[in-house]
Scaffold this motif. Structure first.
Motif, PDB file in Angstrom:
ATOM      1  N   ARG A 106      89.451  14.894  26.459  1.00 57.12           N
ATOM      2  CA  ARG A 106      89.267  14.196  25.174  1.00 57.12           C
ATOM      3  C   ARG A 106      87.876  14.407  24.587  1.00 57.12           C
ATOM      4  O   ARG A 106      87.558  13.886  23.526  1.00 57.12           O
ATOM      5  N   ALA A 159      96.276   8.870  18.487  1.00 53.29           N
ATOM      6  CA  ALA A 159      95.374   9.777  17.767  1.00 53.29           C
ATOM      7  C   ALA A 159      96.073  10.557  16.673  1.00 53.29           C
ATOM      8  O   ALA A 159      95.511  10.791  15.616  1.00 53.29           O
ATOM      9  N   VAL A 160      97.260  10.959  16.940  1.00 52.58           N
ATOM     10  CA  VAL A 160      97.880  11.872  15.993  1.00 52.58           C
ATOM     11  C   VAL A 160      99.352  11.593  15.825  1.00 52.58           C
ATOM     12  O   VAL A 160      99.940  10.845  16.589  1.00 52.58           O
ATOM     13  N   GLY A 161      99.923  12.201  14.820  1.00 51.00           N
ATOM     14  CA  GLY A 161     101.347  12.029  14.589  1.00 51.00           C
ATOM     15  C   GLY A 161     102.181  12.866  15.526  1.00 51.00           C
ATOM     16  O   GLY A 161     103.253  12.473  15.952  1.00 51.00           O
ATOM     17  N   THR A 162     101.676  14.023  15.869  1.00 49.24           N
ATOM     18  CA  THR A 162     102.460  14.899  16.731  1.00 49.24           C
ATOM     19  C   THR A 162     101.798  15.026  18.087  1.00 49.24           C
ATOM     20  O   THR A 162     100.694  15.533  18.208  1.00 49.24           O
ATOM     21  N   ASP A 165     100.719  18.735  19.435  1.00 47.71           N
ATOM     22  CA  ASP A 165      99.477  19.321  18.935  1.00 47.71           C
ATOM     23  C   ASP A 165      98.271  18.748  19.671  1.00 47.71           C
ATOM     24  O   ASP A 165      97.339  19.475  20.024  1.00 47.71           O
ATOM     25  N   VAL A 168      98.207  20.066  23.292  1.00 44.00           N
ATOM     26  CA  VAL A 168      97.772  21.468  23.321  1.00 44.00           C
ATOM     27  C   VAL A 168      96.254  21.536  23.130  1.00 44.00           C
ATOM     28  O   VAL A 168      95.551  22.285  23.822  1.00 44.00           O
ATOM     29  N   GLY A 169      95.755  20.741  22.228  1.00 46.37           N
ATOM     30  CA  GLY A 169      94.307  20.704  22.019  1.00 46.37           C
ATOM     31  C   GLY A 169      93.580  20.263  23.278  1.00 46.37           C
ATOM     32  O   GLY A 169      92.566  20.852  23.672  1.00 46.37           O
ATOM     33  N   ASN A 172      93.575  22.932  25.928  1.00 46.80           N
ATOM     34  CA  ASN A 172      92.620  24.002  25.620  1.00 46.80           C
ATOM     35  C   ASN A 172      91.178  23.542  25.801  1.00 46.80           C
ATOM     36  O   ASN A 172      90.315  24.346  26.149  1.00 46.80           O
TER      37      ASN A 172
END
Lengths: 679, 293
Positions: A106, A159-162, A165, A168-169, A172
């Motif tokens: 994170r 944090a996010v809608g999907t 994604d 994956v972030g 990485n």
């Protein structure tokens, strides 16, 4: 900044055991807002105190409060390196390595890299990173955060809608951090090789998302042996990678590994056909090694060949050719075609042909198969635009029994016997012999072939075929007997052919016909008259003598090489007239006039004795009468017997054309000539 | 290289005066007036092609009514790559209901002081996109790596961008999926203070036909950028990579390229593959903004 006062901070710091530190932090509601205050305070006091605070925070994470751990990690990431290391050690000592990795995921890239470097320098194991990656991979695969994560991944949802994604972030971030720490993510592969398949699959999902290639993953897996290779192949396929990528990796490995990979892929892809479909996408140069490994793994030629209809022609042919190059015998390959479709047979034969195998050799190895099976092969050969003539040449090389079977198969494909016969007719006599025998073997009675020759085969090809029949032992008499059973027209035709075979024959020429008409009028069908120099066997003559009526009665035989004088022709035509009028009993005389050629003496006394009836004379005398008559009446010759004596006899062989003359009623002279009975 | 402005015939007179003034120094622009459609109207295409070919023009700005600035009208827009008898030309779409709107945009564009264009690079956090980011960064772009910039970091950064903004990653009708997902509202709330020279979104579906006010149209119509490259379609990642590599190659070459001329130069390299990729895209706004980085 936080909301804890100095007293509260001191109270927390005064708690020396993990239990009391934990409880005091609970008591003062240490949370995201003020945790940095507590940590800063501890950092300033001592490494030991910071470690204690860190442990207390991590203990809280075991109750489901992961945000504290995240704040701990985030705070330390911005702190002095020594402080950061202390915190990292706390994570590791408390067996919370995956949790630390989770927090690293994170972070921003630079902080994550530093933290990961500390993680490894403080003894962190890449296996724990793999644990986290596996959990992340599971979310990637399913697209949802599993309930059993106890809120660990809650931030993803927040944090996010999907989810995908974000994960994956995060993956990485970790992957880049590992690289920044000087480690290789691929090293984790070897560490997790003993995990259960599902967990490995999740892990692989993650590292592929992090940019690792299939080849990188499998190259690490192979170091751990066959079982690991199998697991990781399954994992990359489950991650949506194509079998082709696995194949392209495996092709560079030892054959045993390639074999393992192929077997596993077949299992995963669901069928050998699906595996071959992947193989078909590979570069042509790699096919040899793949086929070799597949054979080594127990695949038989038939396993490949039975699937050829699923592939593009070019690949299918290459596959067959690789089988051959790898030592599969022509027999094995060709046998494998049996019971397959005509399309498959065509591909295989085409491929084998390109490798220099002859159609004969291909047929030879399957000659023992059933007619229906052979028909598929013959059909495929036809599809390859190989001519009927060429196939017949090959069939002619077989033994009689095999040739017969092949001919039966051939006739299923070439249904018109005429076509086959006309090609056969163009062969050498020895080939014709074999092929005619074979062809006869395909019908109930050889008369069928004879009929086909007489009725459908073009004229130019008939003689050769009849010769062929004679060559295989059909006597001329037998031929004529069977021809007669097929009707007069066919018999005549066959007989004419026989005449040509044994000599030559022709019809009357114009001048002969003109002279004959003078003598015979229309009593003989002059169109049917044939002149031949053929030398026919005695049995044929015997047969003809017994079988009336028969068209050979129109045949006039004369010695080979000689011309036929007109008076002799008239003489012989009289025999034809005798035969037509009286029946075939005269045939033998007509055909073999030499038996009677010396002639009978004819005297005026004989004529007187005959009392005006030509038929009262001996048959040879009849012919002499007509011959002499022609000489005197139409050729201006002097004859021993006056023409006036000959004429009444000779006229008996003449029949006028029926002519209706127009007339008037007075022509009858009714008044003067007609006598009425009752007058 | 002459540049065409395709406009309604009724604007021709006032536009001619403007263009005449524009051409005093360098006769470069010309007008192609198209008759307004009506029952008797013939197809304008032969005339258009004839004019483009006669002037040997390689680019055009096609002015269409603002009511066409909607996802469901995209199929009425002209394709990016066009052909005439003398070759290919690049066509952008400009939305205006009055000539004055066009004139104002051109005025701003022409009056701009030529400074070095800074290229701001952004992407979704996946290796394939991060590699492209790195590649462009190595050629002088300014990278905003998603590992370094979270959503709360990138939005203010975008608002401060000047020059070009490039994005690689997934996109949808209402969002860019990098940086924790940047929605329409996020971008509009962080609109660039100075209009960008160009926005290049090498991504799928930001002009999604199912969204009348999709994120690409919203960004362009907000005035945040003079020129926008975006696609209504799904575009294959590898195809996008290929296009990006060629784009970078051209943008780094000397020669004062415009976005339009750069696209034409790309096509000369690999016309067959790249034309099909480029025709997934539309160019909105002024096609003659700088294409160099």
């Amino acid at each position: 900044m936080g909301n804890l006062n100095d007293t509260q901070l001191k109270k927390i710091q005064s708690s020396k055991s993990l239990k009391t530190r934990f409880e005091s932090m609970q008591l003062f509601k240490v949370d995201r807002k003020n945790i940095h205050q507590v940590l800063k305070n501890s950092e300033e006091k001592s490494v030991k105190d910071l470690d204690l605070t860190s442990k207390a925070i991590l203990l809280r994470s075991q109750t489901g409060d992961f945000e504290g751990a995240f704040e701990l990690a985030s705070w330390s990431a911005k702190a002095k390196p020594s402080t950061r290391k202390t915190v990292v050690r706390s994570f590791l000592k408390n067996r919370q390595a995956p949790l630390l990795v989770h927090q690293i995921a994170r972070m921003k890239r630079s902080e994550a890299g530093d933290m990961m470097a500390d993680y490894f320098s403080e003894g962190g194991d890449i296996k724990d990173v793999a644990e986290w990656l596996s959990a992340a991979g599971k979310i990637l695969k399913t697209g949802v955060v599993p309930d059993e994560t106890d809120g660990l991944w809650g931030w993803v949802k927040d944090a996010v809608g999907t989810v995908v994604d974000a994960v994956v972030g995060a993956i990485n971030t970790v992957a880049d951090a590992i690289a920044a720490a000087g480690k290789n993510l691929a090293d984790a592969v070897a560490k997790v090789a003993t995990w259960a398949q599902d967990k490995i699959s999740d892990f692989v999902e993650a590292i592929l998302a992090a940019g690792k290639s299939v080849a990188q993953v499998l190259s690490e897996a192979v170091k751990k042996g066959t079982a690991a290779v199998n697991k990781f192949i399954q994992a990359v396929i489950e991650a949506g990678k194509r079998g082709l990528e696995v194949l392209n990796w495996a092709i560079g490995q030892a054959e045993s590994i390639l074999r393992t990979a192929l077997s596993k892929l077949e299992q995963l892809l669901g069928s050998f056909t699906s595996l071959l479909m992947e193989v078909a996408k590979m570069a042509a140069s790699r096919l040899n090694a793949i086929v070799k490994a597949l054979i080594s793994a127990g695949k038989r030629s038939i396993d490949f060949i039975s699937r050829l209809n699923r592939f593009a022609l070019d690949f299918a042919k290459r596959l067959v050719q690789e089988l051959k190059k790898l030592g599969r015998s022509l027999g094995e390959i060709t046998q494998a075609v049996i019971n397959q479709s005509r399309l498959i047979a065509r591909v295989v034969i085409d491929a084998l042909k390109e490798l220099g195998n002859s159609i004969f050799n291909i047929l030879r190895v399957i000659a023992n198969k059933t007619v229906q099976q052979l028909a598929v092969i013959i059909g495929a050969i036809k599809d390859l635009a190989i001519s009927l003539s060429s196939i017949l040449n090959d069939i002619a090389k077989f033994t009689a029994a095999q040739a017969k079977k092949l001919m039966q198969a051939l006739r299923i494909i070439w249904t018109r016997m005429k076509e086959i016969l006309e090609i056969i007719a163009q062969k050498s006599i020895s080939v014709i012999r074999t092929l005619i025998s074979a062809l006869i073997g395909t019908v109930n009675h050889w008369r069928v072939v004879l009929k086909e020759i007489a009725t459908n085969v073009r004229e130019a090809f008939r003689e050769g075929l009849i010769k062929g029949l004679i060559e295989i032992g059909k006597s001329v008499v037998t031929l004529m007997i069977e021809a007669t059973k097929l009707g007069g027209t066919i018999a005549a035709l066959i007989f004419a052919i026989l005449l040509d075979i044994f000599g030559s024959h022709r019809g009357l020429n114009t001048s002969e016909r003109a002279e004959a008409e003078k003598v015979f009028g229309v009593s003989i069908d002059l169109d049917r008259v044939k002149l031949t120099d053929a030398s026919l066997a005695a049995d044929l003559i015997m047969w003809m003598n017994k079988n009336r009526p028969f068209t050979t009665m129109y045949v006039i035989n004369y010695k080979s090489g000689s011309t036929l004088p007109m008076d002799t022709l008239i003489h012989e035509l009289t025999h034809v007239w005798q035969a037509v009028t009286s029946g075939g009993v005269y045939m033998i005389e007509a055909l073999h006039s030499q038996f009677f050629g010396k002639g009978y003496n004819l005297s005026e006394a004989d004529l007187k004795k005959a009392d005006g009836s030509l038929l009262s004379l001996e048959r040879e005398q009849q012919a002499v009468v007509v011959e002499e008559f022609w000489k005197a009446e139409f050729d201006g010759q002097r004859t021993k017997i006056p023409v006036d004596l000959l004429r009444p006899f000779a006229k008996q062989v003449h029949k006028s054309r029926f002519v209706i003359h127009p007339f008037r009623l007075q022509d009858f002279q009714l008044k003067t000539k007609l006598v009425f009975a009752n007058n | 290289m002459k540049r065409a402005i395709i406009l309604p015939q009724c604007w021709y007179k006032e536009a001619s005066v403007f263009i005449a003034r524009l051409n005093i120094l360098r006769p470069r622009y010309f007008l192609i007036p198209l008759s307004e459609s009506g029952a008797e109207a013939k197809s304008n295409l032969p005339f258009l092609e004839e004019m483009m070919a006669a002037n040997r023009a390689t680019s055009a700005m096609f002015v269409i009514p603002k009511s066409f600035a909607s996802g469901d009208k995209i199929d009425s827009w002209p394709d990016l790559i066009q052909h005439h008898s003398a070759g290919k030309w690049v066509c952008s779409v400009f939305f205006a209901d009055r000539w004055a709107e066009v004139a104002e945009a051109l005025e701003d564009f022409l009056n701009e002081v030529n400074t070095k264009i800074e290229t701001h690079l952004t992407c979704q956090y996946q290796p394939v996109y991060a590699e492209m980011l790195k590649l462009w960064e190595q050629k002088g772009g300014k990278a905003y790596h998603p590992g370094d910039f979270f959503k709360e970091d990138i939005l203010p950064a975008i608002s401060q961008m000047k020059g070009d903004w490039v994005y690689w990653g997934h996109g949808e009708g209402d969002r860019l999926r990098g940086y924790g997902q940047l929605h329409v509202v996020d971008l509009l709330s962080n609109k660039c203070e100075t209009p960008l020279n160009a926005t290049l979104w090498f991504t799928c579906s930001t002009l999604d036909r199912d969204y009348p006010e999709n994120i690409a149209l919203a960004w362009y119509q907000s005035g945040a950028t003079k020129c926008l490259l975006a696609s209504p379609d799904k575009v294959n990642t590898e195809a996008n990579q290929l296009l990006s590599q060629h784009w970078l190659g051209m943008a780094k070459e000397n020669g004062g390229r415009t976005v339009a001329s750069l696209i034409l130069d790309i096509l000369q390299h690999d016309s067959e593959n790249l034309e099909s990729v480029l025709n997934h895209y539309y160019l909105l706004g002024i096609p003659w903004v700088s294409g160099n980085i």
